[in-house]
Motif scaffolding. Sequence first.
Motif, PDB file in Angstrom:
ATOM      1  N   ASP A  59       0.895  -1.102   0.102  1.00 59.92           N
ATOM      2  CA  ASP A  59      -0.043  -0.002  -0.037  1.00 59.92           C
ATOM      3  C   ASP A  59       0.812   1.365  -0.209  1.00 59.92           C
ATOM      4  OD1 ASP A  59      -2.892   1.203   0.758  1.00 59.92           O
ATOM      5  OD2 ASP A  59      -1.226   2.266   1.807  1.00 59.92           O
ATOM      6  N   PRO A  60       0.671   2.179  -0.949  1.00 60.65           N
ATOM      7  CA  PRO A  60       1.787   3.623  -1.145  1.00 60.65           C
ATOM      8  C   PRO A  60       1.767   4.092   0.547  1.00 60.65           C
ATOM      9  CG  PRO A  60       0.116   3.232  -2.947  1.00 60.65           C
ATOM     10  CD  PRO A  60      -0.386   2.271  -1.938  1.00 60.65           C
ATOM     11  N   ILE A  61       0.749   4.211   1.111  1.00 59.07           N
ATOM     12  CA  ILE A  61       0.728   5.004   2.169  1.00 59.07           C
ATOM     13  C   ILE A  61       1.726   4.360   3.366  1.00 59.07           C
ATOM     14  CG2 ILE A  61      -0.692   5.909   4.466  1.00 59.07           C
ATOM     15  CD1 ILE A  61      -2.920   6.433   2.634  1.00 59.07           C
ATOM     16  N   ALA A  62       1.469   3.070   3.442  1.00 61.21           N
ATOM     17  CA  ALA A  62       2.106   2.279   4.276  1.00 61.21           C
ATOM     18  C   ALA A  62       3.703   1.961   3.928  1.00 61.21           C
ATOM     19  CB  ALA A  62       1.649   0.666   4.416  1.00 61.21           C
ATOM     20  N   GLN A  63       3.769   1.932   2.656  1.00 65.82           N
ATOM     21  CA  GLN A  63       5.404   2.143   2.028  1.00 65.82           C
ATOM     22  C   GLN A  63       5.944   3.363   2.485  1.00 65.82           C
ATOM     23  OE1 GLN A  63       5.700   2.003  -2.231  1.00 65.82           O
ATOM     24  NE2 GLN A  63       7.562   0.253  -2.044  1.00 65.82           N
ATOM     25  N   GLN A  64       5.210   4.446   2.426  1.00 64.11           N
ATOM     26  CA  GLN A  64       6.089   5.509   2.604  1.00 64.11           C
ATOM     27  C   GLN A  64       6.351   5.714   4.137  1.00 64.11           C
ATOM     28  OE1 GLN A  64       3.657   9.292   1.630  1.00 64.11           O
ATOM     29  NE2 GLN A  64       5.298  10.443   2.376  1.00 64.11           N
ATOM     30  N   ALA A  65       5.335   5.395   5.022  1.00 62.98           N
ATOM     31  CA  ALA A  65       5.531   5.238   6.308  1.00 62.98           C
ATOM     32  C   ALA A  65       6.768   4.174   7.010  1.00 62.98           C
ATOM     33  CB  ALA A  65       4.312   4.947   7.061  1.00 62.98           C
ATOM     34  N   ALA A  66       6.893   3.332   6.064  1.00 58.42           N
ATOM     35  CA  ALA A  66       7.844   2.160   6.155  1.00 58.42           C
ATOM     36  C   ALA A  66       9.238   2.783   5.867  1.00 58.42           C
ATOM     37  CB  ALA A  66       7.635   0.897   5.480  1.00 58.42           C
ATOM     38  N   MET A  67       9.340   3.444   4.782  1.00 58.66           N
ATOM     39  CA  MET A  67      10.679   3.897   4.348  1.00 58.66           C
ATOM     40  C   MET A  67      11.073   5.148   5.354  1.00 58.66           C
ATOM     41  SD  MET A  67      10.146   4.474   0.341  1.00 58.66           S
ATOM     42  CE  MET A  67      11.672   5.518   0.124  1.00 58.66           C
ATOM     43  N   GLN A  68      10.173   5.823   6.054  1.00 57.79           N
ATOM     44  CA  GLN A  68      10.449   6.944   6.670  1.00 57.79           C
ATOM     45  C   GLN A  68      10.951   6.258   8.205  1.00 57.79           C
ATOM     46  OE1 GLN A  68       7.397   9.879   7.882  1.00 57.79           O
ATOM     47  NE2 GLN A  68       8.488  10.701   9.217  1.00 57.79           N
ATOM     48  N   GLN A  69      10.289   5.204   8.734  1.00 55.23           N
ATOM     49  CA  GLN A  69      10.590   4.399   9.714  1.00 55.23           C
ATOM     50  C   GLN A  69      11.982   3.786   9.677  1.00 55.23           C
ATOM     51  OE1 GLN A  69       8.845   0.673  11.701  1.00 55.23           O
ATOM     52  NE2 GLN A  69       7.545   2.447  12.420  1.00 55.23           N
TER      53      GLN A  69
END
Length: 358
Positions: free
Chosen positions: A125-135
Motif C-alpha cells: 500500500d503506498p501510504i504504508a510504504q512511505q511510512a515504512a521508508m521513513q521508519q
Amino acid sequence: MPALSPKIKEKKAAKWSQAITPDLYAGESIWAFVNAARFKPATVATAITNARIIGFTHFGQTTDKRILLEVAGDQIRGLDFSTKGGLPHFRIQTDAGEVDFGSFDANEVDFARHYAEYLWHNGIDPIAQQAAMQQRQEAVAAAGVRNAWLRQRNAIPVFGTAMKDKWWDDISRHSRPEELPWFVINSGMEGRLVAFEDRLLISKKGFMSASLGGSRETIFLYSDITNIEYNSGFMNGVLEVLTPSYQGTANHDYWRSSGKSRNSASDDPRTLSNCLPLIKVTYREAQPMLNEVQQKIAASKRTQVIVHHASDSVQPAGPAPVTGLADELAKLADMHQRGILDDDEFKAAKGALIARMS
C-alpha cells in the motif's frame, strides 16, 4: 477483524491484533492471521498485512521484541509451502535468502497462499510504504548515533567487572547528546555508579535490587551531594552517596538483613537507591577518581564572589560607608582563610580592590 485461518479462534486473534497494532506503519492494516509459528525465534503466529508478512509474539514489551520476522511485499520473490517434519512450512523466498515463518496445519495452506500471493502481486500500500521508508530511515539514523556512542565508550574508564551491552544502553539513555560518562564503577549484578561532569547516576536492575523486570535509577547532582562514604568489612563494602534526602544512618553491610526479603529489608544496600555494594579491591582502584568527584562536589558549593567595576559616569545613590584599604583587605583575607575564596579568586579580588581604591 482480520481474516482467520481455520485453526485460529476469534478470541486469540483479538489478543494478537491488540498486541501488534501499535507496531504497524501508518496506513498498514492486518489482512489475515495464519497459525504458522516457530521456536527460534519464538513466534506465536504469522500476520499478513497490506505491506508485509510478520512473524510475531504478543509477549514482548517493545516492537523489536514482538515482531521477530518480517518480509516486505516488495521483497517477496517466491512462496514455498513444502512439508518438513510432517507439517508444511510457510516459507518466503527473498533476494537475501529464505525466511521460514514456521510450521502450520495443512488445511491452512490455501488460505495462507491466497493472501501472500495477493500481497506479492499487488505490492505494498503506498501510504504504508512511505511510512515504512521513513521508519527505516529513522532507524538507520538512530543506529548510527548509537554505534558512534558505542565506539566512543571504549575510552571510558571502567572499574570492576566487564560491562554488558545492556548496561551501556542504560547509561546511554541518561547521557545528553554527545555526552560520555567520566568513568564507571561496575559492581555487576549489584549495579553501577556512573560519573558525569555534573552528576552521579546509580543504576540497578533485576532481582538483586528487588525490582524484578524493572530498575532503580537515581541521579545525584554534585551540588546536592553532602558526602560520599565507603564502609567495608574484610573484603566487601558499600559505597554510599549522601544528600539531604539520603542520610547515612548506619554501616550498611551485606548480612544485616539476610533473613528478610528484598523489599522488607529497609537497610539492605542492594535495594537502597543511594548505595552500591562494592568489593574493597574495586573501591581502591576507583578511589583516585572518587577523590576527584569529592573535589567537584566541593567546587559546586563554593560561593562565587564577583567584583564589579563602577563606571566613572555612575554616581553613587547615597554616601557610602568610609572604609580603608586595610579593612577591605582584611575582609578578603578572612574570606580566603574560611575557604569562601580559593587562591585564584583571592588574588583576583585583592588586585581589583587595590586598583579601585588607589
